[in-house]
Design a protein around this motif. Sequence first.
Motif, PDB file in Angstrom:
ATOM      1  N   ASN A 147      27.583  50.352  43.354  1.00 26.72           N
ATOM      2  CA  ASN A 147      28.922  49.940  43.778  1.00 26.72           C
ATOM      3  C   ASN A 147      29.606  51.142  44.397  1.00 26.72           C
ATOM      4  O   ASN A 147      29.438  52.273  43.946  1.00 26.72           O
ATOM      5  CB  ASN A 147      29.729  49.434  42.574  1.00 26.72           C
ATOM      6  CG  ASN A 147      30.975  48.696  43.017  1.00 26.72           C
ATOM      7  OD1 ASN A 147      30.897  47.602  43.576  1.00 26.72           O
ATOM      8  ND2 ASN A 147      32.139  49.297  42.806  1.00 26.72           N
ATOM      9  N   ARG A 148      30.394  50.870  45.448  1.00 31.65           N
ATOM     10  CA  ARG A 148      31.062  51.968  46.154  1.00 31.65           C
ATOM     11  C   ARG A 148      31.923  52.790  45.195  1.00 31.65           C
ATOM     12  O   ARG A 148      31.872  54.022  45.184  1.00 31.65           O
ATOM     13  CB  ARG A 148      31.919  51.390  47.288  1.00 31.65           C
ATOM     14  CG  ARG A 148      32.659  52.421  48.087  1.00 31.65           C
ATOM     15  CD  ARG A 148      33.505  51.770  49.162  1.00 31.65           C
ATOM     16  NE  ARG A 148      34.499  50.853  48.594  1.00 31.65           N
ATOM     17  CZ  ARG A 148      35.402  50.194  49.299  1.00 31.65           C
ATOM     18  NH1 ARG A 148      35.424  50.318  50.608  1.00 31.65           N
ATOM     19  NH2 ARG A 148      36.272  49.378  48.713  1.00 31.65           N
ATOM     20  N   THR A 149      32.693  52.111  44.342  1.00 31.63           N
ATOM     21  CA  THR A 149      33.497  52.816  43.335  1.00 31.63           C
ATOM     22  C   THR A 149      32.651  52.908  42.070  1.00 31.63           C
ATOM     23  O   THR A 149      32.346  51.886  41.455  1.00 31.63           O
ATOM     24  CB  THR A 149      34.804  52.043  43.056  1.00 31.63           C
ATOM     25  OG1 THR A 149      35.477  51.846  44.304  1.00 31.63           O
ATOM     26  CG2 THR A 149      35.696  52.788  42.096  1.00 31.63           C
ATOM     27  N   THR A 194      30.550  36.394  51.707  1.00 33.50           N
ATOM     28  CA  THR A 194      31.099  35.316  52.533  1.00 33.50           C
ATOM     29  C   THR A 194      31.327  35.790  53.963  1.00 33.50           C
ATOM     30  O   THR A 194      31.876  36.870  54.186  1.00 33.50           O
ATOM     31  CB  THR A 194      32.444  34.829  51.955  1.00 33.50           C
ATOM     32  OG1 THR A 194      32.233  34.437  50.598  1.00 33.50           O
ATOM     33  CG2 THR A 194      32.979  33.638  52.743  1.00 33.50           C
ATOM     34  N   LYS A 251      32.679  51.035  38.229  1.00 34.46           N
ATOM     35  CA  LYS A 251      32.442  49.599  38.022  1.00 34.46           C
ATOM     36  C   LYS A 251      31.011  49.279  37.591  1.00 34.46           C
ATOM     37  O   LYS A 251      30.703  48.139  37.258  1.00 34.46           O
ATOM     38  CB  LYS A 251      32.782  48.825  39.294  1.00 34.46           C
ATOM     39  CG  LYS A 251      34.276  48.794  39.584  1.00 34.46           C
ATOM     40  CD  LYS A 251      34.583  47.775  40.660  1.00 34.46           C
ATOM     41  CE  LYS A 251      36.028  47.890  41.118  1.00 34.46           C
ATOM     42  NZ  LYS A 251      36.289  47.136  42.335  1.00 34.46           N
ATOM     43  N   ALA A 295      34.232  41.197  41.249  1.00 33.06           N
ATOM     44  CA  ALA A 295      34.289  40.113  40.264  1.00 33.06           C
ATOM     45  C   ALA A 295      33.029  39.253  40.313  1.00 33.06           C
ATOM     46  O   ALA A 295      32.440  38.904  39.284  1.00 33.06           O
ATOM     47  CB  ALA A 295      35.525  39.255  40.535  1.00 33.06           C
ATOM     48  N   MET A 296      32.575  38.932  41.537  1.00 33.23           N
ATOM     49  CA  MET A 296      31.406  38.057  41.665  1.00 33.23           C
ATOM     50  C   MET A 296      30.109  38.806  41.372  1.00 33.23           C
ATOM     51  O   MET A 296      29.254  38.324  40.624  1.00 33.23           O
ATOM     52  CB  MET A 296      31.377  37.441  43.079  1.00 33.23           C
ATOM     53  CG  MET A 296      30.271  36.444  43.302  1.00 33.23           C
ATOM     54  SD  MET A 296      30.245  35.104  42.081  1.00 33.23           S
ATOM     55  CE  MET A 296      31.473  33.981  42.734  1.00 33.23           C
TER      56      MET A 296
HETATM   57  P1  NDP Z   1      35.932  41.823  44.888  1.00 32.07           P
HETATM   58  O1  NDP Z   1      37.118  42.135  45.737  1.00 32.07           O
HETATM   59  O2  NDP Z   1      36.101  41.688  43.423  1.00 32.07           O
HETATM   60  O3  NDP Z   1      34.806  42.923  45.138  1.00 32.07           O
HETATM   61  C1  NDP Z   1      34.517  43.363  46.450  1.00 32.07           C
HETATM   62  C2  NDP Z   1      33.289  44.229  46.404  1.00 32.07           C
HETATM   63  O4  NDP Z   1      33.000  44.682  47.716  1.00 32.07           O
HETATM   64  C3  NDP Z   1      33.453  45.465  45.526  1.00 32.07           C
HETATM   65  O5  NDP Z   1      32.209  45.786  44.959  1.00 32.07           O
HETATM   66  C4  NDP Z   1      33.878  46.502  46.574  1.00 32.07           C
HETATM   67  O6  NDP Z   1      33.614  47.835  46.180  1.00 32.07           O
HETATM   68  C5  NDP Z   1      32.957  46.104  47.697  1.00 32.07           C
HETATM   69  N1  NDP Z   1      33.354  46.646  48.991  1.00 32.07           N
HETATM   70  C6  NDP Z   1      34.459  46.317  49.723  1.00 32.07           C
HETATM   71  N2  NDP Z   1      34.458  46.992  50.885  1.00 32.07           N
HETATM   72  C7  NDP Z   1      33.343  47.773  50.884  1.00 32.07           C
HETATM   73  C8  NDP Z   1      32.794  48.682  51.814  1.00 32.07           C
HETATM   74  N3  NDP Z   1      33.386  48.935  52.984  1.00 32.07           N
HETATM   75  N4  NDP Z   1      31.625  49.308  51.483  1.00 32.07           N
HETATM   76  C9  NDP Z   1      31.012  49.041  50.315  1.00 32.07           C
HETATM   77  N5  NDP Z   1      31.493  48.191  49.373  1.00 32.07           N
HETATM   78  C10 NDP Z   1      32.639  47.551  49.684  1.00 32.07           C
HETATM   79  O7  NDP Z   1      35.297  40.495  45.514  1.00 32.07           O
HETATM   80  P2  NDP Z   1      34.328  39.442  44.797  1.00 32.07           P
HETATM   81  O8  NDP Z   1      33.294  40.142  44.012  1.00 32.07           O
HETATM   82  O9  NDP Z   1      35.160  38.408  44.154  1.00 32.07           O
HETATM   83  O10 NDP Z   1      33.680  38.756  46.089  1.00 32.07           O
HETATM   84  C11 NDP Z   1      32.487  39.268  46.666  1.00 32.07           C
HETATM   85  C12 NDP Z   1      31.999  38.235  47.676  1.00 32.07           C
HETATM   86  O11 NDP Z   1      31.779  36.996  46.986  1.00 32.07           O
HETATM   87  C13 NDP Z   1      33.041  37.943  48.789  1.00 32.07           C
HETATM   88  O12 NDP Z   1      32.402  37.813  50.021  1.00 32.07           O
HETATM   89  C14 NDP Z   1      33.667  36.646  48.317  1.00 32.07           C
HETATM   90  O13 NDP Z   1      34.163  35.868  49.397  1.00 32.07           O
HETATM   91  C15 NDP Z   1      32.476  35.960  47.645  1.00 32.07           C
HETATM   92  N6  NDP Z   1      32.915  34.927  46.719  1.00 32.07           N
HETATM   93  C16 NDP Z   1      33.794  35.236  45.710  1.00 32.07           C
HETATM   94  C17 NDP Z   1      34.272  34.242  44.893  1.00 32.07           C
HETATM   95  C18 NDP Z   1      35.266  34.542  43.813  1.00 32.07           C
HETATM   96  O14 NDP Z   1      35.857  33.569  43.280  1.00 32.07           O
HETATM   97  N7  NDP Z   1      35.467  35.787  43.420  1.00 32.07           N
HETATM   98  C19 NDP Z   1      33.869  32.828  45.073  1.00 32.07           C
HETATM   99  C20 NDP Z   1      32.883  32.636  46.102  1.00 32.07           C
HETATM  100  C21 NDP Z   1      32.457  33.646  46.917  1.00 32.07           C
HETATM  101  P3  NDP Z   1      34.727  48.689  45.392  1.00 32.07           P
HETATM  102  O15 NDP Z   1      34.576  48.326  43.957  1.00 32.07           O
HETATM  103  O16 NDP Z   1      34.377  50.078  45.710  1.00 32.07           O
HETATM  104  O17 NDP Z   1      36.069  48.270  45.963  1.00 32.07           O
END
Ligand code: NDP
Length: 298
Positions: free
Chosen positions: A40-42, A99, A45, A20-21
Amino acid sequence: MANEKTPVEKTPVTLLGLGAMGAALGRTWLDAGHPLTVWNRTPGKTDALAAYGAEVADSAAEAVAASRLVIVCLLDDASVGEALADADLTGKDLVNLTTGTPAEARERARWAEERGARFLDGGIMAIPPMIGVPESGGYIFYSGPRALFDEHRATLAVPTGTSYAGEGPGHASLQDVALLSAMTGMTGGILHAFALVRGEEDIAPKEFAPLLSGWLTAMALAVDQTAAQLESGDYTEGVVSNLAMMTAGNATLLRTAEEQGVSTELIAPFTDLMAARLAEGGHDGESVTGIVDMLRHK
Ligand code: NDP
């Protein structure tokens, strides 16, 4: 040679993570004309940003190779290590917006430097709909080398505001988490207040809400007095509501909760600390600021 007729070349950006971010961030760099490579891993997206002109890399390593400036916005610190395990970070400027805790940021900085990268850590004070909307008030804390931050500041400022938190790599995350922790306490207080009035037919939540937000906004100004007292060391400075009076008042808060059939578990830890501070003796005329010291010594 660049002159006023030559368009300024925009810094190429690599972005790992289109959750999402990440998706919200990536869109803003494309809109601003920065060449963007995404991974992106998946895989699915990446489609939306590819349609707006992003290059899609097949692996994180390939995405890292595409630009000097690499932004990472993944779920947690472990996913950063996993995603970058096979990437060559030599000569890269790695900006980690994932984060994590301050210790994780310090360790990740050391890890990145060992691999030949310069490193900034970021703490995002915004939610995705605030990204690309300057008037939303969102911003990102950055910590790490000042010169590196200054070098990329214009690019980093594209998605949202920037706030430099200091050279120590853990500082962005520490300030991020401190603000989130304050929000956690505030949210607990809000939920307790709604629980107290819940069940009273003539106090509608929607009518109570503006009273609550107005009161919290007015009370938020107390942070300036707390800061001034912490700096002067005089916890009686400017006090109009002293600890002895507030501790006596807490009994009313707790009895009211009981009368309304509401658990005190959200507020009791704080009222207990106030009572303990008062019981130490000599603090009657102070504010609650001394609890900062109590918390640090526990
Ligand atoms: P999402 O859950 O929407 O996305 C997570 C992302 O991390 C996806 O791209 C996912 O890939 C990837 N991911 C997870 N595990 C792995 C792995 N082992 N290897 C590679 N890729 C991985 O989270 P957000 O985008 O919302 O958040 C991202 C960061 O931003 C976090 O640290 C969050 O704390 C921070 N943040 C988010 C806010 C929010 O309101 N959304 C606000 C402030 C900070 P895949 O698509 O393959 O699952």
